[in-house]
Design a protein around this motif. Structure first.
Motif, PDB file in Angstrom:
ATOM      1  N   ILE A  94       0.855  -1.206   0.142  1.00 55.93           N
ATOM      2  CA  ILE A  94       0.123  -0.178  -0.004  1.00 55.93           C
ATOM      3  C   ILE A  94       0.834   0.981  -0.142  1.00 55.93           C
ATOM      4  CG2 ILE A  94      -1.857   1.316   1.199  1.00 55.93           C
ATOM      5  CD1 ILE A  94      -2.566  -1.816   0.481  1.00 55.93           C
ATOM      6  N   PRO A  95       0.747   2.125  -1.026  1.00 59.14           N
ATOM      7  CA  PRO A  95       1.297   3.439  -0.868  1.00 59.14           C
ATOM      8  C   PRO A  95       1.357   4.169   0.309  1.00 59.14           C
ATOM      9  CG  PRO A  95       0.036   3.312  -2.971  1.00 59.14           C
ATOM     10  CD  PRO A  95      -0.246   2.112  -1.958  1.00 59.14           C
ATOM     11  N   ASP A  96       2.508   4.905   0.574  1.00 55.15           N
ATOM     12  CA  ASP A  96       2.901   5.464   2.037  1.00 55.15           C
ATOM     13  C   ASP A  96       1.791   6.639   1.908  1.00 55.15           C
ATOM     14  OD1 ASP A  96       4.893   3.781   2.473  1.00 55.15           O
ATOM     15  OD2 ASP A  96       6.588   5.524   2.120  1.00 55.15           O
ATOM     16  N   ASN A  97       1.160   7.140   1.017  1.00 52.49           N
ATOM     17  CA  ASN A  97       0.457   8.395   1.268  1.00 52.49           C
ATOM     18  C   ASN A  97      -1.016   8.036   1.398  1.00 52.49           C
ATOM     19  OD1 ASN A  97       0.130   7.194  -1.548  1.00 52.49           O
ATOM     20  ND2 ASN A  97      -0.616   9.347  -2.460  1.00 52.49           N
ATOM     21  N   VAL A  98      -1.420   6.593   1.480  1.00 52.24           N
ATOM     22  CA  VAL A  98      -2.773   6.293   1.503  1.00 52.24           C
ATOM     23  C   VAL A  98      -3.023   5.957   3.297  1.00 52.24           C
ATOM     24  CG1 VAL A  98      -4.224   4.327   1.622  1.00 52.24           C
ATOM     25  CG2 VAL A  98      -3.092   4.766  -0.297  1.00 52.24           C
ATOM     26  N   ILE A  99      -4.030   7.042   3.879  1.00 52.72           N
ATOM     27  CA  ILE A  99      -3.979   7.224   5.047  1.00 52.72           C
ATOM     28  C   ILE A  99      -4.961   6.042   5.681  1.00 52.72           C
ATOM     29  CG2 ILE A  99      -4.995   8.542   6.846  1.00 52.72           C
ATOM     30  CD1 ILE A  99      -4.176  11.128   5.070  1.00 52.72           C
ATOM     31  N   ARG A 100      -6.147   5.516   4.978  1.00 53.74           N
ATOM     32  CA  ARG A 100      -7.014   4.639   5.258  1.00 53.74           C
ATOM     33  C   ARG A 100      -7.227   3.547   4.299  1.00 53.74           C
ATOM     34  NH1 ARG A 100      -9.033   6.247  10.031  1.00 53.74           N
ATOM     35  NH2 ARG A 100     -10.531   4.422  10.280  1.00 53.74           N
ATOM     36  N   ILE A 101      -7.094   2.186   4.895  1.00 56.76           N
ATOM     37  CA  ILE A 101      -7.995   1.371   4.038  1.00 56.76           C
ATOM     38  C   ILE A 101      -9.352   1.243   4.314  1.00 56.76           C
ATOM     39  CG2 ILE A 101      -7.718  -1.321   3.560  1.00 56.76           C
ATOM     40  CD1 ILE A 101      -5.214   0.299   3.367  1.00 56.76           C
ATOM     41  N   SER A 124       3.637   3.415   5.412  1.00 59.75           N
ATOM     42  CA  SER A 124       3.916   4.356   6.206  1.00 59.75           C
ATOM     43  C   SER A 124       2.977   5.349   7.028  1.00 59.75           C
ATOM     44  CB  SER A 124       5.361   4.741   6.310  1.00 59.75           C
ATOM     45  OG  SER A 124       5.497   5.858   5.465  1.00 59.75           O
ATOM     46  N   GLY A 125       1.884   5.712   5.852  1.00 55.82           N
ATOM     47  CA  GLY A 125       1.020   6.646   6.214  1.00 55.82           C
ATOM     48  C   GLY A 125      -0.257   6.153   6.616  1.00 55.82           C
ATOM     49  N   THR A 126      -0.557   4.945   6.618  1.00 56.97           N
ATOM     50  CA  THR A 126      -1.702   4.266   7.104  1.00 56.97           C
ATOM     51  C   THR A 126      -1.831   4.383   8.690  1.00 56.97           C
ATOM     52  OG1 THR A 126      -1.627   2.637   5.273  1.00 56.97           O
ATOM     53  CG2 THR A 126      -3.117   2.179   6.982  1.00 56.97           C
ATOM     54  N   THR A 127      -3.106   5.004   8.864  1.00 58.96           N
ATOM     55  CA  THR A 127      -3.556   5.051  10.034  1.00 58.96           C
ATOM     56  C   THR A 127      -4.752   4.272  10.753  1.00 58.96           C
ATOM     57  OG1 THR A 127      -4.832   7.095   9.937  1.00 58.96           O
ATOM     58  CG2 THR A 127      -2.294   7.437  10.640  1.00 58.96           C
ATOM     59  N   GLY A 128      -5.676   3.980   9.740  1.00 59.02           N
ATOM     60  CA  GLY A 128      -6.750   3.028   9.979  1.00 59.02           C
ATOM     61  C   GLY A 128      -7.258   2.268   9.106  1.00 59.02           C
ATOM     62  N   ILE A 129      -7.726   1.011   9.575  1.00 57.42           N
ATOM     63  CA  ILE A 129      -8.065  -0.046   8.703  1.00 57.42           C
ATOM     64  C   ILE A 129      -9.566  -0.186   9.133  1.00 57.42           C
ATOM     65  CG2 ILE A 129      -7.999  -2.450   8.107  1.00 57.42           C
ATOM     66  CD1 ILE A 129      -4.979  -2.172   9.264  1.00 57.42           C
ATOM     67  N   ASP A 130     -10.556   0.196   7.978  1.00 56.48           N
ATOM     68  CA  ASP A 130     -12.116   0.070   8.291  1.00 56.48           C
ATOM     69  C   ASP A 130     -12.645  -1.238   8.225  1.00 56.48           C
ATOM     70  OD1 ASP A 130     -11.601   2.976   8.528  1.00 56.48           O
ATOM     71  OD2 ASP A 130     -12.277   3.273   6.551  1.00 56.48           O
ATOM     72  N   ASP A 131     -14.017  -1.126   8.664  1.00 56.58           N
ATOM     73  CA  ASP A 131     -14.680  -2.394   8.667  1.00 56.58           C
ATOM     74  C   ASP A 131     -14.603  -3.220   7.660  1.00 56.58           C
ATOM     75  OD1 ASP A 131     -15.689  -0.824  11.085  1.00 56.58           O
ATOM     76  OD2 ASP A 131     -17.490  -0.725  10.265  1.00 56.58           O
ATOM     77  N   SER A 132     -14.444  -4.489   7.877  1.00 55.59           N
ATOM     78  CA  SER A 132     -14.362  -5.516   6.947  1.00 55.59           C
ATOM     79  C   SER A 132     -13.409  -5.199   5.765  1.00 55.59           C
ATOM     80  CB  SER A 132     -15.800  -5.774   6.070  1.00 55.59           C
ATOM     81  OG  SER A 132     -16.708  -6.207   7.322  1.00 55.59           O
TER      82      SER A 132
END
Length: 386
Positions: free
Chosen positions: A3-10, A28-36
């Motif tokens: 996942i690219p570093d500029n992606v904040i949420r999945i 490195s920029g991912t802070t949140g992994i959303d429902d399902s």
């Protein structure tokens, strides 16, 4: 690829059902992994939850192939059933510096050890819930097929929805302290033959291993391991949501006089049920109440029913004819969808609307008689009625 570093949420359900996905590298920029987000990724054996991730959504990794999970010190929120039904998962470890969660013997708790958040579905053997735990979270033991027994201490006051769904439990003894049981807490436990309640409870009771509310007016859960036939005792006024759902061994049911309400999905998936005769007094049948009862051939409805919910008889493929009572005023959407053997039906005068997909895919339907009250027919009401 990662996942690219500029992606904040999945985002929610981003990779849901990607059964070929074997590895994920978060940016490195991912802070949140959303429902399902990764639910149903059955080949996903591992994922590194980097220090930037602070939140994991409900069912984010449900039914994945994970074998171990490490929770970093920065994670502050974990949604309901984030790791439920991961049948290869044997342990969840938490960084000791995490201020919100902790782990004991591979089981995930909140930091105060009062909420049991997630039990690894691949962990085998009976389990004693530690004294001091007050809440068992929704989906906490879901799909723990190697869990034959659980000891629940009297510190526990709440068990969440579907907490033991599809687990291997053979019997359950609930302490008097239980004040709240979520919907389907013991749903689809095919080995479960008894649910017993300790004396002294002012919220629940048990009659011959069947769970009721305190005064036995609402049937809450019929154990899936109880089969053949069952006579619901007199005094029962309501059958709760998913009370008998997916009990394939239930062949016959007798309803008591005085019954007024059948909850949503109460008998959904009871594939052995051949006939149903509801007593006078029943006014409401909940949505999907008999969904998927594919052996159901005969249904008798009393002249007191006013409301039949959405998809109540969907895919009851052997039902050829049903007499709708004159008292009926509401016929939910998709009520008879997929009833491929249904040949004729009459709509009572009190029904004003034939809703979306009510008779969708009733391929042998040849005759419909409309009552005088029908004023609207949804364009898709008779879709694929050849």
């Amino acid at each position: 690829r990662g996942i690219p570093d500029n992606v904040i949420r999945i985002g929610a359900s981003s990779f849901s059902g990607c059964s070929g996905l074997t590895n994920v590298v978060l940016g490195s920029g991912t802070t949140g992994i959303d429902d399902s987000a990764f639910s149903g990724c059955s080949q996903l054996a591992g994922i590194a939850l980097l220090s930037g991730v602070t939140g994991i959504g409900a069912a984010a990794f449900s039914s994945c192939g994970l074998t171990t999970v490490g929770i970093s010190s920065n994670i502050t929120t974990i949604g309901e059933g984030a790791f439920h039904s991961c049948t290869n998962l044997t342990g969840i470890e938490v960084d000791e510096n995490n201020g919100f969660y902790c782990s004991s013997n591979g089981v995930l708790y909140d930091k105060t050890l009062t909420i049991l958040v997630q039990y690894p579905a691949g962990k085998a053997g009976s389990f004693p819930v530690p004294a001091g735990v007050t809440n068992i979270a929704p989906h906490a033991f879901e799909s723990c097929r190697e869990l034959p027994g659980v000891t629940i201490p009297d510190s526990v006051t709440s068990i969440g929805s579907y907490a033991f769904n599809r687990s291997g439990l053979t019997s359950v003894f609930l302490p008097w302290s239980i004040e709240s049981l979520g919907v389907g807490a013991f749903h689809s436990c095919t080995n479960l033959t008894r649910i017993d309640m300790e004396a002294g409870s002012t919220f629940y009771s048990s009659l011959d291993g069947v769970l009721y509310n305190w005064d036995a007016t609402v049937l809450i859960q019929f154990p899936d391991g109880k089969t053949n036939q069952y006579a619901i005792p007199d005094g029962t006024l309501e059958i709760g949501e998913v009370a008998f759902a997916d009990n394939a061994g239930l062949l016959a049911i007798t309803f008591p006089a005085g019954l007024t309400n059948i909850g949503s999905r109460a008998f959904a998936g009871c594939s052995g049920l051949g006939s149903v005769s509801l007593p006078t007094g029943v006014t409401h049948i909940g949505s999907q109440a008999f969904y998927g009862c594919n052996q159901l051939t005969n249904v008798m409805l009393p002249e007191t029913i006013t409301d039949i919910g959405d998809a109540t008889f969907t895919t009851c493929t052997r039902m050829a004819e049903i007499l709708l009572p004159s008292s009926l005023t509401n016929l939910g959407s998709s009520t008879f969808a997929g009833c491929t053997n249904l040949t004729r039906i009459s709509i009572p005068d009190g029904v004003t609307q034939i809703g979306n997909s009510v008779f969708d895919s009733c391929m042998n339907l040849t005759e419909v008689t409309f009552g005088q009250g029908v004023s609207e027919i949804n364009p898709m009401a008779f879709m694929q009625c050849n």
